[in-house]
Design an enzyme around this catalytic site. Structure first.
Site, PDB file in Angstrom:
ATOM      1  N   SER A 443      15.206  40.237  17.554  1.00 35.55           N
ATOM      2  CA  SER A 443      14.262  40.218  16.439  1.00 35.55           C
ATOM      3  C   SER A 443      13.081  39.296  16.704  1.00 35.55           C
ATOM      4  O   SER A 443      12.082  39.379  16.006  1.00 35.55           O
ATOM      5  CB  SER A 443      14.957  39.825  15.130  1.00 35.55           C
ATOM      6  OG  SER A 443      16.042  39.003  15.346  1.00 35.55           O
ATOM      7  N   HIS A 464      14.606  47.927  17.209  1.00 37.30           N
ATOM      8  CA  HIS A 464      14.897  46.829  16.281  1.00 37.30           C
ATOM      9  C   HIS A 464      15.408  47.379  14.953  1.00 37.30           C
ATOM     10  O   HIS A 464      14.667  48.006  14.204  1.00 37.30           O
ATOM     11  CB  HIS A 464      13.610  46.006  16.083  1.00 37.30           C
ATOM     12  CG  HIS A 464      13.772  44.840  15.172  1.00 37.30           C
ATOM     13  ND1 HIS A 464      12.793  44.440  14.295  1.00 37.30           N
ATOM     14  CD2 HIS A 464      14.810  43.993  14.979  1.00 37.30           C
ATOM     15  CE1 HIS A 464      13.226  43.382  13.610  1.00 37.30           C
ATOM     16  NE2 HIS A 464      14.443  43.102  14.017  1.00 37.30           N
ATOM     17  N   GLU A 476      12.371  49.825  13.998  1.00 32.56           N
ATOM     18  CA  GLU A 476      11.115  49.535  14.690  1.00 32.56           C
ATOM     19  C   GLU A 476      11.338  49.742  16.183  1.00 32.56           C
ATOM     20  O   GLU A 476      12.266  49.144  16.747  1.00 32.56           O
ATOM     21  CB  GLU A 476      10.786  48.047  14.454  1.00 32.56           C
ATOM     22  CG  GLU A 476       9.464  47.782  13.865  1.00 32.56           C
ATOM     23  CD  GLU A 476       9.266  46.303  13.525  1.00 32.56           C
ATOM     24  OE1 GLU A 476       8.145  45.925  13.304  1.00 32.56           O
ATOM     25  OE2 GLU A 476      10.241  45.515  13.477  1.00 32.56           O
ATOM     26  N   ASN A 514       8.719  41.784  10.483  1.00 32.23           N
ATOM     27  CA  ASN A 514       8.965  40.348  10.313  1.00 32.23           C
ATOM     28  C   ASN A 514       7.664  39.547  10.315  1.00 32.23           C
ATOM     29  O   ASN A 514       7.544  38.523   9.653  1.00 32.23           O
ATOM     30  CB  ASN A 514       9.899  39.820  11.406  1.00 32.23           C
ATOM     31  CG  ASN A 514      11.332  40.276  11.163  1.00 32.23           C
ATOM     32  OD1 ASN A 514      11.673  40.661  10.051  1.00 32.23           O
ATOM     33  ND2 ASN A 514      12.152  40.269  12.195  1.00 32.23           N
TER      34      ASN A 514
HETATM   35  P1  NAD Z   1      26.132  38.072  16.056  1.00 28.48           P
HETATM   36  O1  NAD Z   1      26.268  36.662  16.454  1.00 28.48           O
HETATM   37  O2  NAD Z   1      26.764  38.546  14.804  1.00 28.48           O
HETATM   38  O3  NAD Z   1      26.675  39.009  17.231  1.00 28.48           O
HETATM   39  C1  NAD Z   1      26.437  38.800  18.589  1.00 28.48           C
HETATM   40  C2  NAD Z   1      27.634  39.341  19.337  1.00 28.48           C
HETATM   41  O4  NAD Z   1      27.339  39.349  20.724  1.00 28.48           O
HETATM   42  C3  NAD Z   1      28.899  38.497  19.147  1.00 28.48           C
HETATM   43  O5  NAD Z   1      29.966  39.334  18.758  1.00 28.48           O
HETATM   44  C4  NAD Z   1      29.142  37.916  20.533  1.00 28.48           C
HETATM   45  O6  NAD Z   1      30.524  37.743  20.827  1.00 28.48           O
HETATM   46  C5  NAD Z   1      28.520  38.972  21.422  1.00 28.48           C
HETATM   47  N1  NAD Z   1      28.155  38.463  22.740  1.00 28.48           N
HETATM   48  C6  NAD Z   1      27.568  37.284  23.041  1.00 28.48           C
HETATM   49  N2  NAD Z   1      27.421  37.188  24.381  1.00 28.48           N
HETATM   50  C7  NAD Z   1      27.917  38.307  24.928  1.00 28.48           C
HETATM   51  C8  NAD Z   1      28.051  38.788  26.262  1.00 28.48           C
HETATM   52  N3  NAD Z   1      27.615  38.073  27.271  1.00 28.48           N
HETATM   53  N4  NAD Z   1      28.611  40.007  26.441  1.00 28.48           N
HETATM   54  C9  NAD Z   1      29.034  40.725  25.387  1.00 28.48           C
HETATM   55  N5  NAD Z   1      28.956  40.318  24.123  1.00 28.48           N
HETATM   56  C10 NAD Z   1      28.384  39.126  23.886  1.00 28.48           C
HETATM   57  O7  NAD Z   1      24.563  38.371  16.047  1.00 28.48           O
HETATM   58  P2  NAD Z   1      23.772  39.523  15.305  1.00 28.48           P
HETATM   59  O8  NAD Z   1      23.301  39.014  13.994  1.00 28.48           O
HETATM   60  O9  NAD Z   1      24.561  40.767  15.374  1.00 28.48           O
HETATM   61  O10 NAD Z   1      22.479  39.651  16.210  1.00 28.48           O
HETATM   62  C11 NAD Z   1      22.512  40.266  17.467  1.00 28.48           C
HETATM   63  C12 NAD Z   1      21.097  40.537  17.942  1.00 28.48           C
HETATM   64  O11 NAD Z   1      20.413  41.324  16.967  1.00 28.48           O
HETATM   65  C13 NAD Z   1      20.237  39.314  18.119  1.00 28.48           C
HETATM   66  O12 NAD Z   1      19.362  39.530  19.207  1.00 28.48           O
HETATM   67  C14 NAD Z   1      19.457  39.216  16.832  1.00 28.48           C
HETATM   68  O13 NAD Z   1      18.238  38.555  16.963  1.00 28.48           O
HETATM   69  C15 NAD Z   1      19.225  40.680  16.568  1.00 28.48           C
HETATM   70  N6  NAD Z   1      18.960  41.028  15.162  1.00 28.48           N
HETATM   71  C16 NAD Z   1      19.636  40.419  14.154  1.00 28.48           C
HETATM   72  C17 NAD Z   1      19.368  40.771  12.846  1.00 28.48           C
HETATM   73  C18 NAD Z   1      20.117  40.133  11.729  1.00 28.48           C
HETATM   74  O14 NAD Z   1      19.702  40.303  10.554  1.00 28.48           O
HETATM   75  N7  NAD Z   1      21.208  39.443  11.979  1.00 28.48           N
HETATM   76  C19 NAD Z   1      18.420  41.761  12.566  1.00 28.48           C
HETATM   77  C20 NAD Z   1      17.763  42.386  13.623  1.00 28.48           C
HETATM   78  C21 NAD Z   1      18.040  42.008  14.916  1.00 28.48           C
END
Ligand code: NAD
Length: 733
Positions: A443, A464, A476, A514
């Site tokens: 994001s 996204h 997006e 955003n």
């Molecule tokens: P989260 O922490 O809930 O999930 C991340 C997951 O990735 C975890 O389950 C973790 O165990 C796993 N992980 C970490 N390292 C790893 C690896 N090396 N191999 C495999 N799995 C691995 O995070 P999230 O909120 O789901 O966000 C994930 C991505 O999405 C981020 O880049 C975030 O910026 C983006 N994002 C988040 C949102 C939001 O509202 N939370 C919205 C849009 C985009």
């Protein structure tokens, strides 16, 4: 063009079959209406015809009015648009009233010909208003069919008699969910609600229709409102029970719409005023209110963004011309909140998914998230046990990257850390096919920087999603510097498969959504810091039609996330960082442990069940209320312009390349005042000259963030608007 086909059988039953060539769904155009009218005229004038069945040659009856026609009706009406619109609407009433009266003597109500609507499937909008004018409505027992009047969802209301007829059929209270909320029902539920009369097995539909036509008596053709002594079910406005309904409905509509959606108010007025007069006068009143709504720029803007342009984007208006790139097998890296959501929506759309996380337990937990959503669907009767099993079967949770070998698209949703992202990119690329596309769901991190970890930057792209993935409609798609057309086409085809709406933007800090929402949140906090009453801030936003005030929005997204983004942005921007005053509020709240809804403490108070209560009084102790409070309009201008100007800058800088995407993305991505049609439509409504004058004033009072972009100044000088630069089917920038 022939939209309606006419035939008469040996028993004297005429069938008018709606079946538009080259379209999968019937929609009504003005020419179609004239054809229908002519066929009805023929049937009524032919002594050999005993009655009429109106049906469809397609699996569904009709999807509604061709909204492109409604959007253009105003233009077609020339110098006196109100007059032209009113007359056009009255001609629709005349045809439908002709069906309803069916040649009967207006005094004795005898001698009419029975006309029945036989609906094989979905019947929406005018596709239900025509049946409502018939003497009986029967529908095939088709659980997938949707019956209803969804006009309110795109900023208009049923204006071909549907409002007046349904209110008189069901009473104001009974009709309210269908008129005011656009509720759709499957045939059996529509029958239970009293909208239609009969549900029969699909194969018996036409035979049953014919049987009814041949048996119908004079009395069966007389609508309650045409019979002597008609009383509105539940009571008309001056009846004690009816009075209560209308008072309640008026309060409810104002509470829900904050008065910014002209259609809901106009609809209620049409029902209220119509209930006091005879039926034909009520239709004229409905037509006047409908004209009033169509003349309001909000209705054209909503139709344009929420229907015409949204559909154009979904159909690939900005898709590069490369071969079909549908996803067959998807890899999802990271089974956290976002990864699990992405895996679910893909599996639900029939795509095989490999869901990878660092630990097997985490991957399984991601799959369990999908099971949870499906269970909720089952509770609401929307999902069957079999569908649940099929969808879950498509998700393979694992830690083994080798399982990605057959994936043609991979979406990465691991931690927001460039090193972790680089590591999983390399690991995936080592196994996926050479022509596979790799996408990141980051994001905040620039796509072009993340693409450095890829051996195939032309096949690297941002996809996204917004949280929660299963509910949010916008995706997006972000092009990095080297992203190629195949990657864009793949991303667009994927978004289409999962039935969401895409916008395609270029790489820049915070992309598009955003980038605009953060200034909105920040402006809310700035106002609080200046001593503006938090209730004024929140209400000003809501009264502009924002679904959440800025303070409530921070509570939902959490203050620690805000602090994290602030720190990262400051590190990236250095001296140029403009939001130090906002950070004072954010960091103070974080230190106080008021992280938002998740901590049951933020700008608002929450009860022990997590239900939001009033604003937190502690805020006023830290940021005391200033003696001089700004007026409502100033607060509204600050909150709205701060978003809209950011959208204009995104366009000016080439992050956005199409204002349609800017408007649709704003409404679906962060709920930008939907009544306005989006930030560009809103600025067009204000007029560039007025907008620039407001910006100049705000810049003088509040600072450079309100400086009018050159694009807007040029427009003010030339007298044009954003949509003036756009012709039918053109890109808009
Ligand atoms: P989260 O922490 O809930 O999930 C991340 C997951 O990735 C975890 O389950 C973790 O165990 C796993 N992980 C970490 N390292 C790893 C690896 N090396 N191999 C495999 N799995 C691995 O995070 P999230 O909120 O789901 O966000 C994930 C991505 O999405 C981020 O880049 C975030 O910026 C983006 N994002 C988040 C949102 C939001 O509202 N939370 C919205 C849009 C985009």
């Amino acid at each position: 063009m022939t939209d309606f086909h006419y035939s008469v059988d040996a028993d004297g039953v005429a069938t008018i079959t709606w079946d538009i060539g080259n379209k999968s769904m019937n929609v009504l155009s003005m020419e179609g209406l004239r054809e229908l009218d002519a066929h009805v005229e023929t049937a009524l004038g032919d002594d050999a015809v005993k009655g009429v069945i109106i049906t469809s040659g397609k699996p569904d009856f009709a999807g509604g009015m061709d909204l492109n026609v409604i959007a253009k009706m105003k233009e077609m009406a020339g110098d006196q648009p109100e007059q032209g619109l009113f007359e056009g609407i009255m001609s629709m009433h005349a045809t439908l009233r002709k069906i309803e009266r069916a040649g009967m003597d207006p005094k004795t109500l005898k001698g009419g010909k029975p006309i029945i609507a036989a609906l094989p499937g979905t019947a929406l909008g005018i596709g239900l208003e025509i049946p409502l004018a018939c003497h009986r409505i029967i529908a095939a027992d088709n659980a997938r069919a949707k019956i209803g009047l969804p006009e309110i969802m795109v900023g208009i209301f049923p204006g071909a008699g549907g409002t007046t007829r349904l209110a008189r059929k069901l009473g104001a209270m009974g009709a309210a969910p269908f008129l005011l909320e656009g509720k759709l029902s499957e045939p059996k539920k529509a029958k239970a609600a009293g909208i239609i009369d009969e549900v029969v097995p699909g194969e018996a539909l036409l035979a049953r229709a014919k049987e009814w036509v041949l048996e119908a008596k004079d009395a069966d053709l007389v609508k309650p409102w045409d019979a002597k002594g008609y009383k509105m079910p539940g009571g008309a406005p001056y009846h004690p029970a009816g009075f209560m309904t209308f008072v309640g409905a008026s309060a409810m509509v104002n509470g829900k719409t904050q008065g910014v959606y002209p259609a809901a108010k106009a609809l209620l007025s049409a029902v209220y005023e119509g209930a006091l007069v005879p039926f034909d006068t009520a239709l004229r009143i409905e037509a006047r209110w409908f004209t009033h709504v169509l003349m309001n720029p909000s209705s054209s803007a909503m139709i344009r963004s929420l229907f015409i342009n949204k559909e154009a984007l979904e159909k690939g208006a900005n898709r590069p011309a490369v071969d079909d790139a549908k996803v067959r097998r998807l890899g999802v890296l990271g089974a956290g909140m976002m990864g699990a959501g992405i895996a679910y929506v893909a599996a639900n759309a029939g795509i095989e998914v490999v869901l990878i996380d660092a630990a097997q337990e985490a991957a399984e937990k991601g799959k369990a998230h999908a099971a949870g959503i499906l269970d909720k669907g089952m509770k609401r009767g929307k999902v069957t046990e079999a569908t649940k099993a099929e969808v879950l079967d498509r998700i393979t949770p694992t830690t083994d990257y080798a399982a990605l070998s057959g994936c043609d698209l991979v979406v990465e949703a691991v931690f927001e850390d460039p090193r972790v992202k680089a590591e999983v990119t390399a690991k995936a690329e080592a196994v996926i096919p050479a022509d596979a596309i790799f996408a990141t769901n980051t994001s905040t991190l620039p796509i072009s920087d993340l693409a450095k970890a890829s051996d195939r930057p032309a096949q690297f792209i941002g996809i996204h999603f917004f949280s929660p993935v299963d509910k949010m409609l916008l995706v997006e798609i972000i092009k990095g510097r080297e992203t190629g057309d195949r990657a864009v086409a793949k991303a667009l085809d994927f978004v289409r498969q999962i039935r969401k709406t895409p916008i395609v933007v270029n790489d820049a800090r915070f992309f598009y959504a955003n980038r605009c929402i953060i200034p909105y949140i920040n402006e809310g906090m700035r106002l609080v810091r200046e001593g503006v009453a938090p209730a004024l801030v929140e209400n000003a936003a809501r009264l502009m039609g924002m679904p959440l005030g800025p303070l409530q929005l921070v509570d939902e997204t959490s203050l620690d996330l805000g602090a994290k983004i602030a720190r990262a942005t400051r590190a990236a921007m250095g001296e140029a960082y403009p939001d130090g005053d906002v950070d004072e509020v954010v960091f103070w709240m974080v230190e106080a442990g008021r992280l938002g809804r998740k901590a049951a403490a933020g700008f608002y108070r929450y009860d022990e069940k997590g239900k939001r209560q009033g604003l937190w009084p502690g805020l006023g102790e830290k940021f005391p209320r200033a003696e001089d409070q700004p007026d409502l309009i100033t607060v509204q201008h600050r909150l709205m312009f701060v978003q809209a100007l950011e959208a204009v800058r995104a366009l000016e800088q080439g992050v956005l390349t199409d204002i349609r995407e800017g408007d649709v993305g704003a409404i679906l991505g962060w709920g930008f005042a939907p009544w306005s049609g989006g930030p560009f439509s809103w600025l067009d409504m204000l007029g560039a000259g007025f907008a620039v004058a407001v910006c100049d004033r705000l810049e003088a009072d509040c600072g450079a963030r309100f400086r009018a972009p050159q694009l807007l100044r040029d427009m003010a000088a030339d007298g044009g608007g954003f949509y003036d630069t756009m012709r039918d089917g053109d890109k808009a920038a």
